[in-house]
Design an enzyme around this catalytic site. Structure first.
Site, PDB file in Angstrom:
ATOM      1  N   GLY A   1       0.606  -1.271   0.040  1.00  0.00           N
ATOM      2  CA  GLY A   1      -0.352  -0.163  -0.230  1.00  0.00           C
ATOM      3  C   GLY A   1       0.867   1.175  -0.346  1.00  0.00           C
TER       4      GLY A   1
ATOM      5  N   LYS B   1      16.168   0.127  -8.725  1.00  0.00           N
ATOM      6  CA  LYS B   1      15.775   1.192  -9.145  1.00  0.00           C
ATOM      7  C   LYS B   1      14.466   1.864  -9.322  1.00  0.00           C
ATOM      8  CE  LYS B   1      17.856   3.458 -12.554  1.00  0.00           C
ATOM      9  NZ  LYS B   1      18.280   4.462 -12.896  1.00  0.00           N
TER      10      LYS B   1
ATOM     11  N   ARG C   1      -4.031 -13.848  -3.493  1.00  0.00           N
ATOM     12  CA  ARG C   1      -5.601 -14.303  -3.129  1.00  0.00           C
ATOM     13  C   ARG C   1      -6.070 -13.572  -5.085  1.00  0.00           C
ATOM     14  NH1 ARG C   1      -5.259  -8.751  -3.432  1.00  0.00           N
ATOM     15  NH2 ARG C   1      -4.174  -7.471  -2.307  1.00  0.00           N
TER      16      ARG C   1
ATOM     17  N   VAL D   1      -9.653  -7.725  -5.693  1.00  0.00           N
ATOM     18  CA  VAL D   1     -10.269  -5.996  -6.351  1.00  0.00           C
ATOM     19  C   VAL D   1     -11.317  -6.261  -7.809  1.00  0.00           C
ATOM     20  CG1 VAL D   1     -11.110  -3.935  -5.177  1.00  0.00           C
ATOM     21  CG2 VAL D   1      -9.369  -5.712  -4.113  1.00  0.00           C
TER      22      VAL D   1
ATOM     23  N   ARG E   1     -13.492   1.742  -9.111  1.00  0.00           N
ATOM     24  CA  ARG E   1     -13.764   1.593  -7.926  1.00  0.00           C
ATOM     25  C   ARG E   1     -13.976   2.847  -6.987  1.00  0.00           C
ATOM     26  NH1 ARG E   1      -8.474  -1.634  -4.633  1.00  0.00           N
ATOM     27  NH2 ARG E   1      -7.583  -3.026  -6.650  1.00  0.00           N
TER      28      ARG E   1
END
Length: 459
Positions: A171, A208, A298, A301, A344
């Site tokens: 995040g 980099k 997983r 979204v 979203r």
């Protein structure tokens, strides 16, 4: 490749909330599997709780005391007789220890093997594994950086600018840019401090820094027995503070040869790894080159983008391979059809991004051909202040990118969410922006657009 239908689960407990809990519930119902919803006291009126066959309250609003509370979730499994747990995304979905505890109680974790979660959850180990599997990586340190002198040596070898990243990060936390050797010491100390605070681990490594890359991710699916495929790519370059807000597939930046080349590399790597379940291998892409950054073990979204262009129900397949089934198709069976875009929609002010929890006083979703809304909200539902601000996802499909964009514009003009602030005005602006229409953007584009006052007059 099928050896007949696997012995399916009798009952799945969904260890999550919101739209992903509802998404998993729908897939389970279509497979004829009974469902258990768990919820905090704040989510007692959630849609997935209302629709599940059974529900169990697992604690107060705090995530640590409810959705992250492993003993409470195990107890809910034992009380209801659930023989499998689907973790959705977030919360415990990439927690290897949770998968092991479930196994200790003879409960199936609908996800990858714990060893793969653990490897890919450590970014240094993930990068080493990617290199071993033949996946191209960003030039950088071989492992964690232990002192400033070592960092300076690496900086001289690979050149500036450099990105300092938390080994256990995510995040955008624990991530700092050093544009020269004079900046490096400060970037290291800032990243270590932030990583320690966010993850309890101050290990960092160097990469980099790419100036104008795109974020391209490859969707994969494996059955844990050497059969694995890729299902094309998604372009997730429109981000704010390293959080994706608009995802599309296929990427407007890639040609057929590029997508086939990187897809084949990733699928072969997953076959060698004997990967089980769904996953996403993420890259930065610049000047025709792909650079591995991480793998999410997983469901993502943005998985509906891939479902819309391939016609494959990823959650359905995820459940079936977790139950022991072999992949029912080969790479040659998978075809991409048209273009899809996901927005979203968050309960946030569209310009300041200030959270806006509260009651939805009126809700009208869009409809029509090629329009899908993944959301668990309804009129009168109260968005609680304790969790992420996702209201829902608007996903649109068209035969071409142009048709998809026009359909998205129409759908955004139809949808109504009253009573709270949402990011809908941002998307109504983006879908009319020339750079977006031309597919000419990178991971820095959105923040530069906002900093330049792009949302001073929301549509």
């Amino acid at each position: 490749m099928s050896e007949g239908a696997p012995k399916m689960f009798d009952k799945i407990l969904i260890a999550n909330r919101g739209e992903i809990a509802l998404r998993v519930l729908r897939a389970a119902k279509e497979l004829g599997i009974a469902t258990v919803a768990v919820h905090s006291t704040a989510d007692a009126d959630a849609m997935h709780v209302k629709l599940a066959d059974e529900s169990v309250c697992i604690g107060p609003p705090s995530s640590a005391e409810s959705y992250l509370n492993i003993p409470s979730i195990i107890s809910a499994c034992e009380i209801t007789g659930a023989d499998a747990v689907h973790p959705g995304y977030g919360f415990l979905s990439e927690n290897a220890r949770f998968a092991e505890v479930l196994a200790d109680h003879n409960i199936t974790f609908i996800g990858p093997k714990a060893e793969h979660i653990r490897i890919m959850g450590d970014k240094i180990e993930a990068k080493k594994t990617a290199r071993r599997l033949g996946i191209p990586c960003v030039p950088g340190s071989d492992g964690g950086i232990t002192d400033d002198a070592e960092a300076m040596r690496v900086g001289e070898e690979i050149g500036y600018p450099l990105l300092v990243k938390a080994a256990a990060g995510g995040g955008g936390r624990g991530m700092k840019v050093a544009r020269s050797k004079e900046d490096l010491s400060t970037a290291l100390s800032d990243a270590r401090r932030e990583a320690k605070s966010a993850f309890g681990d101050d290990a960092v490594y160097l990469e980099k820094y790419l100036e104008k890359p795109r974020h391209i991710e490859i969707q994969v699916l494996g059955d844990g027995r050497g059969n694995a495929v890729h299902l094309g790519e998604r372009d997730c370059s429109l981000q704010r503070r390293h959080q994706k807000i608009w995802e599309e597939g296929p990427s407007p930046a890639l040609n057929a040869v590029q997508r086939e080349t990187i897809g084949t590399i990733v699928a072969k790597a997953m076959q060698e790894l004997q990967y089980l379940g769904v996953g996403t291998v993420e890259f930065l892409y610049e000047n025709g080159e792909f650079y591995f950054i991480e793998m999410n073990t997983r469901i993502q979204v943005e998985h509906p983008v891939t479902e819309m262009v391939t016609g494959i129900d990823l959650v359905n397949e995820q459940i079936k391979v977790a139950a022991g089934g072999l992949l029912p198709f080969t790479q040659a069976d998978i075809h991409s059809n048209g273009h899809a875009i996901e927005c979203r929609i968050n309960a946030e002010h569209p310009a300041t991004f200030r959270p806006s929890p509260g009651m939805i006083t009126y809700y009208h979703p869009p409809g029509g051909l090629g329009v899908r809304v993944d959301s668990s909200v309804y009129q009168g539902y109260v968005i609680p202040p304790y969790y992420d601000s996702l209201v829902g996802k608007l996903i649109v499909h068209g035969r071409t990118r142009t048709e998809c964009l026009m359909r998205l514009r129409r759908a955004l003009d139809e949808i109504v969410v009253d009573g709270i602030d949402t990011t809908l005005p941002l998307f109504r602006t983006l879908v009319r922006n020339a750079d977006i229409l031309n597919g000419d953007y990178d991971i820095h584009w959105l923040e530069q657009f906002l900093a330049a006052g792009g949302m001073d007059e929301p549509v």
